[in-house]
Design a protein around this motif. Structure first.
Motif, PDB file in Angstrom:
ATOM      1  N   GLN A  22       0.731  -1.047   0.067  1.00 19.12           N
ATOM      2  CA  GLN A  22       0.011  -0.003   0.045  1.00 19.12           C
ATOM      3  C   GLN A  22       0.937   1.251  -0.136  1.00 19.12           C
ATOM      4  N   GLY A  23       2.079   1.133  -0.128  1.00 25.24           N
ATOM      5  CA  GLY A  23       2.914   2.460  -0.363  1.00 25.24           C
ATOM      6  C   GLY A  23       3.320   3.008   1.091  1.00 25.24           C
ATOM      7  N   TYR A  24       3.156   2.560   1.917  1.00 26.41           N
ATOM      8  CA  TYR A  24       3.631   3.356   3.384  1.00 26.41           C
ATOM      9  C   TYR A  24       5.212   2.965   3.400  1.00 26.41           C
ATOM     10  N   LYS A  25       5.672   3.839   4.253  1.00 23.21           N
ATOM     11  CA  LYS A  25       7.124   3.987   4.546  1.00 23.21           C
ATOM     12  C   LYS A  25       7.562   3.327   5.849  1.00 23.21           C
ATOM     13  N   ASN A  26       6.831   3.154   6.762  1.00 24.97           N
ATOM     14  CA  ASN A  26       7.042   2.630   8.410  1.00 24.97           C
ATOM     15  C   ASN A  26       5.997   1.901   8.743  1.00 24.97           C
ATOM     16  N   ILE A  27       6.364   0.946   9.913  1.00 26.29           N
ATOM     17  CA  ILE A  27       5.498   0.496  10.820  1.00 26.29           C
ATOM     18  C   ILE A  27       5.732   1.041  12.263  1.00 26.29           C
ATOM     19  N   ALA A  28       4.693   1.362  12.791  1.00 31.57           N
ATOM     20  CA  ALA A  28       4.965   1.624  14.194  1.00 31.57           C
ATOM     21  C   ALA A  28       3.800   0.940  15.235  1.00 31.57           C
ATOM     22  N   PHE A  29       4.547   0.645  16.636  1.00 34.91           N
ATOM     23  CA  PHE A  29       3.598   0.237  17.479  1.00 34.91           C
ATOM     24  C   PHE A  29       3.671   0.981  18.742  1.00 34.91           C
ATOM     25  N   GLY A  30       2.954   0.507  19.790  1.00 35.77           N
ATOM     26  CA  GLY A  30       2.668   1.494  21.241  1.00 35.77           C
ATOM     27  C   GLY A  30       3.627   1.103  22.116  1.00 35.77           C
ATOM     28  N   LEU A  31       5.037   1.132  21.865  1.00 30.35           N
ATOM     29  CA  LEU A  31       5.887   1.047  22.855  1.00 30.35           C
ATOM     30  C   LEU A  31       5.974   2.289  23.466  1.00 30.35           C
TER      31      LEU A  31
END
Length: 270
Positions: free
Chosen positions: A113-122
């Protein structure tokens, strides 16, 4: 100080440009999603919720509602921790296998889907605790913007309240597997028993509860101020939990403690 941290979070998100957020509907991921949408815009943020055996049905429904309220782009994917090699054995690094699998599911979504990053709730609090999942995050280059901004849980709750997020005072949540003592096999039956048991206790009005499982023993943890409520309903709670398969139903006099199962790890190390 808290204003500077919030500004730092915004700067981190701007630098990330586009992001897929692992969204559970908890205090931290909801706050992260809200700030990301406000900072980057709806089209640059995608919330993804993993529906699995360890994720209670009630939490899934709330995640859906929260995503709708935030006008977030939201996808739900099916995962199964039980089928991850090394997870069901319930070793002290169980969370590593869980997060590794989650990120392996999110990476294709990010790329397709063309996103650059993954983030989570750390968050900043997590750095002082036993968190094997952070190793998986490093291996897959998954970001923890809240931790990078040095935001602690109390600060996230305060900011969430200021922003009008209903999750500001939501009880802390961890996957159902965290209730099973390390070394004891994780099964779907045990997870369901824990989920049902905690629903019974929450029905009395108690919000924060853990039914820690040690074989046939249920060790109930609630906040100190809720212990009288637990005692008031002890007959019906005991009866229900025994129906679910527990032989002994006990109450921990120390009250609720996040990560209390980690005490067994420390004892093993000594």
């Amino acid at each position: 100080m808290i204003e500077h941290k919030f500004q730092k979070l915004e700067e981190i998100l701007i630098e990330m440009e586009t992001v897929v957020i692992a969204f559970s509907g908890g205090v931290d991921s909801t706050f992260l999603l809200k700030v990301a949408i406000d900072t980057l815009g709806r089209e640059r943020v995608l919330a993804v919720t993993a529906d699995s055996e360890t994720y209670p049905f009630e939490e899934l429904q709330e995640a859906k509602q929260l995503a709708t309220q935030l006008h977030a782009r939201h996808e739900i994917i099916e995962t199964s921790e039980i089928n991850i090699p090394g997870y069901a054995e319930n070793t002290s690094n169980r969370c590593y296998f869980c997060k590794k699998s989650l990120f392996e599911h999110l990476i294709p979504i990010m790329k397709q889907q063309g996103y650059k990053n993954i983030a989570f709730g750390l968050i900043a609090d997590d750095l002082g605790e036993h968190r094997p999942g952070t190793q998986a995050a490093r291996e897959y280059n998954v970001r923890g913007p809240l931790q990078e901004a040095n935001l602690y849980k109390s600060e996230i709750r305060e900011l969430s309240q200021q922003m009008g997020l209903r999750t500001w005072d939501k009880p802390s949540f961890a996957c159902l597997s965290s209730r099973i003592t390390y070394g004891e096999e994780i099964t779907i039956e045990k997870l369901r028993r824990i989920d049902w048991s905690e629903q019974v206790i929450r029905a009395t009005g108690i919000r924060q509860v853990r039914v820690r499982t040690h074989g046939e023993i249920a060790r109930i943890e609630v906040e100190q101020e809720d212990i009288p409520v637990l005692l008031k309903h002890h007959d019906e709670i005991t009866s229900k939990l025994q129906e679910f398969g527990y032989t002994y139903v006990t109450m921990d006099l120390s009250g609720y403690k996040s990560g209390s199962m980690n005490k067994t790890i420390k004892k093993a190390v000594k």
